[in-house]
Design a protein around this motif. Structure first.
Motif, PDB file in Angstrom:
ATOM      1  N   HIS A 202      33.677  51.329  41.446  1.00  0.00           N
ATOM      2  CA  HIS A 202      33.200  52.468  41.651  1.00  0.00           C
ATOM      3  C   HIS A 202      33.047  52.784  39.522  1.00  0.00           C
ATOM      4  N   ALA A 203      33.679  51.708  39.094  1.00  0.00           N
ATOM      5  CA  ALA A 203      33.547  51.574  37.104  1.00  0.00           C
ATOM      6  C   ALA A 203      32.264  51.500  36.716  1.00  0.00           C
ATOM      7  N   PHE A 204      32.396  52.240  35.819  1.00  0.00           N
ATOM      8  CA  PHE A 204      30.619  51.647  34.711  1.00  0.00           C
ATOM      9  C   PHE A 204      31.460  50.556  33.598  1.00  0.00           C
ATOM     10  N   PRO A 205      30.217  50.248  33.027  1.00  0.00           N
ATOM     11  CA  PRO A 205      30.715  49.048  32.055  1.00  0.00           C
ATOM     12  C   PRO A 205      31.391  49.329  31.056  1.00  0.00           C
ATOM     13  N   HIS A 206      31.343  50.190  30.183  1.00  0.00           N
ATOM     14  CA  HIS A 206      32.553  51.223  29.185  1.00  0.00           C
ATOM     15  C   HIS A 206      33.658  51.451  29.880  1.00  0.00           C
ATOM     16  N   GLN A 207      34.352  51.376  31.115  1.00  0.00           N
ATOM     17  CA  GLN A 207      35.440  51.810  31.889  1.00  0.00           C
ATOM     18  C   GLN A 207      35.951  50.208  31.525  1.00  0.00           C
ATOM     19  N   LEU A 208      35.528  49.356  31.137  1.00  0.00           N
ATOM     20  CA  LEU A 208      36.718  47.976  31.671  1.00  0.00           C
ATOM     21  C   LEU A 208      36.755  47.484  29.797  1.00  0.00           C
ATOM     22  N   SER A 209      37.468  46.565  30.158  1.00  0.00           N
ATOM     23  CA  SER A 209      37.780  45.775  29.069  1.00  0.00           C
ATOM     24  C   SER A 209      37.019  44.852  28.673  1.00  0.00           C
ATOM     25  N   GLY A 210      36.662  43.979  27.401  1.00  0.00           N
ATOM     26  CA  GLY A 210      35.893  42.858  27.187  1.00  0.00           C
ATOM     27  C   GLY A 210      36.136  41.927  28.420  1.00  0.00           C
ATOM     28  N   GLY A 211      37.023  41.456  28.520  1.00  0.00           N
ATOM     29  CA  GLY A 211      37.651  40.122  29.754  1.00  0.00           C
ATOM     30  C   GLY A 211      37.071  41.125  30.892  1.00  0.00           C
ATOM     31  N   GLN A 212      37.551  42.242  31.826  1.00  0.00           N
ATOM     32  CA  GLN A 212      37.496  42.694  32.829  1.00  0.00           C
ATOM     33  C   GLN A 212      35.272  42.724  33.658  1.00  0.00           C
ATOM     34  N   ARG A 213      34.602  42.908  31.868  1.00  0.00           N
ATOM     35  CA  ARG A 213      33.508  43.084  32.406  1.00  0.00           C
ATOM     36  C   ARG A 213      32.577  41.451  32.120  1.00  0.00           C
ATOM     37  N   GLN A 214      33.490  40.876  31.428  1.00  0.00           N
ATOM     38  CA  GLN A 214      33.126  39.212  32.203  1.00  0.00           C
ATOM     39  C   GLN A 214      33.200  38.591  32.711  1.00  0.00           C
ATOM     40  N   ARG A 215      34.265  39.172  33.725  1.00  0.00           N
ATOM     41  CA  ARG A 215      34.919  38.324  35.220  1.00  0.00           C
ATOM     42  C   ARG A 215      33.915  38.940  35.865  1.00  0.00           C
ATOM     43  N   ALA A 216      33.528  40.454  35.693  1.00  0.00           N
ATOM     44  CA  ALA A 216      32.731  41.527  36.530  1.00  0.00           C
ATOM     45  C   ALA A 216      30.630  40.031  36.542  1.00  0.00           C
ATOM     46  N   MET A 217      30.733  40.254  35.013  1.00  0.00           N
ATOM     47  CA  MET A 217      29.375  39.236  35.299  1.00  0.00           C
ATOM     48  C   MET A 217      29.228  37.542  35.962  1.00  0.00           C
ATOM     49  N   ILE A 218      30.555  37.490  35.954  1.00  0.00           N
ATOM     50  CA  ILE A 218      30.542  35.992  36.155  1.00  0.00           C
ATOM     51  C   ILE A 218      30.879  36.217  38.394  1.00  0.00           C
ATOM     52  N   ALA A 219      31.197  37.304  38.565  1.00  0.00           N
ATOM     53  CA  ALA A 219      31.122  38.028  39.672  1.00  0.00           C
ATOM     54  C   ALA A 219      30.042  37.834  40.487  1.00  0.00           C
ATOM     55  N   MET A 220      29.414  38.826  39.599  1.00  0.00           N
ATOM     56  CA  MET A 220      28.107  38.611  40.043  1.00  0.00           C
ATOM     57  C   MET A 220      26.569  37.149  40.475  1.00  0.00           C
ATOM     58  N   ALA A 221      27.511  36.636  38.919  1.00  0.00           N
ATOM     59  CA  ALA A 221      26.641  35.399  39.607  1.00  0.00           C
ATOM     60  C   ALA A 221      27.091  34.236  40.319  1.00  0.00           C
ATOM     61  N   LEU A 222      28.239  35.068  40.479  1.00  0.00           N
ATOM     62  CA  LEU A 222      28.732  34.307  41.662  1.00  0.00           C
ATOM     63  C   LEU A 222      28.014  35.090  43.177  1.00  0.00           C
ATOM     64  N   VAL A 223      27.638  35.681  43.331  1.00  0.00           N
ATOM     65  CA  VAL A 223      27.837  36.513  44.758  1.00  0.00           C
ATOM     66  C   VAL A 223      26.925  35.457  45.916  1.00  0.00           C
ATOM     67  N   LEU A 224      26.114  35.086  45.174  1.00  0.00           N
ATOM     68  CA  LEU A 224      25.144  34.176  46.664  1.00  0.00           C
ATOM     69  C   LEU A 224      25.091  32.830  46.310  1.00  0.00           C
ATOM     70  N   GLY A 225      26.066  32.554  45.558  1.00  0.00           N
ATOM     71  CA  GLY A 225      26.675  31.289  45.961  1.00  0.00           C
ATOM     72  C   GLY A 225      25.921  30.366  45.231  1.00  0.00           C
ATOM     73  N   PRO A 226      24.943  30.339  44.028  1.00  0.00           N
ATOM     74  CA  PRO A 226      23.437  29.871  44.212  1.00  0.00           C
ATOM     75  C   PRO A 226      24.554  27.475  43.622  1.00  0.00           C
ATOM     76  N   PRO A 227      23.318  27.326  43.707  1.00  0.00           N
ATOM     77  CA  PRO A 227      24.048  25.477  43.287  1.00  0.00           C
ATOM     78  C   PRO A 227      23.856  25.634  41.581  1.00  0.00           C
ATOM     79  N   VAL A 228      23.112  26.294  40.913  1.00  0.00           N
ATOM     80  CA  VAL A 228      23.246  26.172  39.463  1.00  0.00           C
ATOM     81  C   VAL A 228      23.803  27.775  38.909  1.00  0.00           C
ATOM     82  N   VAL A 229      24.595  27.522  37.706  1.00  0.00           N
ATOM     83  CA  VAL A 229      24.954  28.668  37.171  1.00  0.00           C
ATOM     84  C   VAL A 229      24.925  28.165  35.605  1.00  0.00           C
ATOM     85  N   ILE A 230      24.421  29.130  34.897  1.00  0.00           N
ATOM     86  CA  ILE A 230      24.113  28.872  33.390  1.00  0.00           C
ATOM     87  C   ILE A 230      25.300  30.183  32.669  1.00  0.00           C
TER      88      ILE A 230
END
Length: 550
Positions: free
Chosen positions: A153-181
């Motif tokens: 329920h948080a907005f990006p500005h409410q997270l730390s830099g490390g938490q935002r990067q973890r959220a980006m990693i979660a978004m990249a992996l959510v569909l289990g793609p065979p390639v991540v850049i």
């Protein structure tokens, strides 16, 4: 047993630049393979074509100005360069995804983190809302985001830099793609957060057998996670191979020069004074707090950026202030320069306390204490020539304009730039050149003390080495006393005579650099040193020699 097929196969890729660019192609005849369960690091300086190649894979180039003109990009056998736009939209996220360098600009600021990831799932999978929510919460837990329901329920500005990067990693992996850049995903992070994110990427990649194309200019990161390495220069891959071979036995002169420019984690031997010298700069019990929020019926938030901070510098010495973002390093530096007024304590220079001097009384001290800022582009006026900006300080203290401008040209030559550059504007220079201009501007006031706040954190490794060598030369030439702010312990090891480690506004440990690196006493210092990427890798000696000669 048949050899595995590459999940991503780039063949002869060439990407054209506009007609007025500095070269015809951003990427030229690049061939690169990525296999399942593998991390391939693509390294090179800014402008080498790394990010353009990555964006070409995803079809994110600003066509038609920058466009692929030759080659193919095969994702599990399908040529993405021949795919229509609607097919590329289906592929992005489901079969190939990207973790961007700066999540604050990549995430939508007006949508919650959960809604943004839910949008990715809903676009590609016909799942009911309850299943989508469960998948998001499970993934947040997997990437070790605290309190997944709150994060959803948080907005990006409410997270730390490390938490935002973890959220980006979660978004990249959510569909289990065979390639991540992953495009420079740890560049802006503190060393401990960087170590956590790198470990997370490697763990997630291993669990899902994902192929990861990791774009970086940090060879410490390469040593930490890479299976194979490709080195790019001027749009071409000049060397590639197993990580151990490229890192320890580089063949191409460019690779040797890059590796030779990496600061070593082992501090050089420095002579310690036989007896304690009289301190030239002395900070005693410095206090600074920042207050925000609050109102008639609520208490505001108080952040103690400096708590009883004390240190000394003798003339000609360099003291490094190290620690993570938010530790108070930059606040202490700005208090010393008096860009920020301390709440308490003393700042003595040559025995005189400047902590409580008024604006008029401070004026003579401005010449003696100068600062080099982290982002030279933000600290330079985009509408004035660099020569005029270098000359402004001396002019305000009584120097004739003609003499100040002549001195500005001399200083540009001193820092390795053409004196004719005085007539150009900041946007016409590279990042390293702008940092040299910032140093020239500080030297124009003929200071005795130089405060350098993360002066090389945003620079390529070779440019970083040049700026550090320039600072060392200037320090020797002018007998400067330097306060050096950094979170890069490799840089601190090479630059600083002594180190003070800050955490939550306090100095938790200090001492001679070699002693502190060899025998850290405080648990936090030990954690910082243990988090340095590639800490067990030492650049080969022959590469260092090549870099110095080039």
């Amino acid at each position: 047993m048949a050899a595995p097929e590459p999940v991503l196969d780039i063949r002869g890729l060439t990407v054209a630049l506009p007609a007025n660019a500095d070269r015809p192609h951003a990427v030229e005849d690049v061939s690169l393979q990525l296999f399942p369960d593998e991390i391939v690091c693509v390294v090179g300086e800014s402008g080498s074509g790394k990010s353009v190649m990555a964006r070409a894979v995803l079809g994110l180039l600003p066509v038609p100005r920058v466009r692929p003109v030759a080659g193919s990009i095969l994702l599990e056998g399908e040529d993405l360069l021949a795919a229509p736009p609607q097919r590329l939209r289906a592929v992005r996220g489901s079969r190939i995804s990207m973790v961007f360098q700066e999540p604050m600009t990549a995430l939508n600021p007006v949508m919650t983190i959960g809604d943004q990831i839910d949008e990715v799932i809903a676009t590609h999978l016909p799942l009911p809302e309850r299943e989508r929510r469960a998948r998001i919460l499970d993934l947040f837990a997997a990437v070790r985001l605290p309190d997944p329901e709150r994060i959803r329920h948080a907005f990006p500005h409410q997270l730390s830099g490390g938490q935002r990067q973890r959220a980006m990693i979660a978004m990249a992996l959510v569909l289990g793609p065979p390639v991540v850049i992953a495009d420079e995903p740890t560049t802006a992070l503190d060393v401990t957060t960087q170590a956590q994110v790198l470990a997370l990427i490697k763990e997630m990649q291993g669990l899902r057998r994902t192929g990861v194309l990791f774009i970086t200019h940090d060879f410490g990161v390469v040593a930490e996670i890479a299976d194979r390495v490709a080195v790019m220069q001027h749009g071409r891959i000049v060397e590639q191979g197993a990580a151990a071979d490229v890192l320890n036995r580089p063949r191409h002169p460019y690779t040797q020069a890059l590796i030779g420019a990496v600061p070593r984690l082992q501090p050089p031997v420095r002579m310690q004074p036989a007896a304690p010298a009289t301190p030239f700069v002395e900070v005693r019990n410095l206090q600074k707090a920042f207050r925000s929020g609050g109102g008639l019926f609520s208490r505001g938030r108080v952040v103690h950026a400096a708590r009883d901070v004390s240190f000394r510098l003798v003339r000609g010495e360099t003291l490094g202030l190290v620690g993570e973002s938010g530790s108070g390093k930059s606040t202490v530096a700005r208090c010393v320069v008096r860009l920020v007024d301390p709440d308490g304590g003393d700042v003595l220079i040559g025995g005189e306390d400047i902590a409580r001097l008024g604006r008029r009384a401070l004026r003579p001290w401005r010449r003696r204490v100068q600062m080099v800022f982290q982002d030279p582009f933000a600290s330079l006026n985009p509408r004035r020539t660099v020569g005029r900006q270098i000359a402004d300080g001396p002019i305000t203290t009584g120097t004739a304009p003609a003499a100040a401008l002549a001195r500005a040209r001399e200083l540009l030559s001193l820092v390795g730039l053409d004196p004719r550059a005085a007539d150009r504007f900041p946007h016409e220079f590279s990042g390293g050149q702008r940092q040299r201009i910032g140093i020239a501007r500080a030297l124009a006031m003929e200071p005795e003390i130089l405060v350098a706040d993360e002066p090389v954190s945003a620079l390529d490794v070779s440019v970083q080495a040049q700026v550090l060598e320039l600072l060392a030369d200037i320090r020797r030439r002018f007998d400067l006393t330097m306060l050096f702010i950094t979170h890069d312990l490799r840089v601190a090891a090479q630059v600083c005579d002594r180190i003070a480690v800050m955490r939550h506004g306090e100095i938790v440990e200090s001492g001679p650099t070699a002693e502190l690196f060899a025998h850290p006493r405080h648990e936090y210092t030990q954690t910082l040193l243990a988090s340095v990427p590639g800490r067990n890798w030492t650049p080969p000696a022959h590469a260092v020699g090549v870099a110095r000669a080039s």
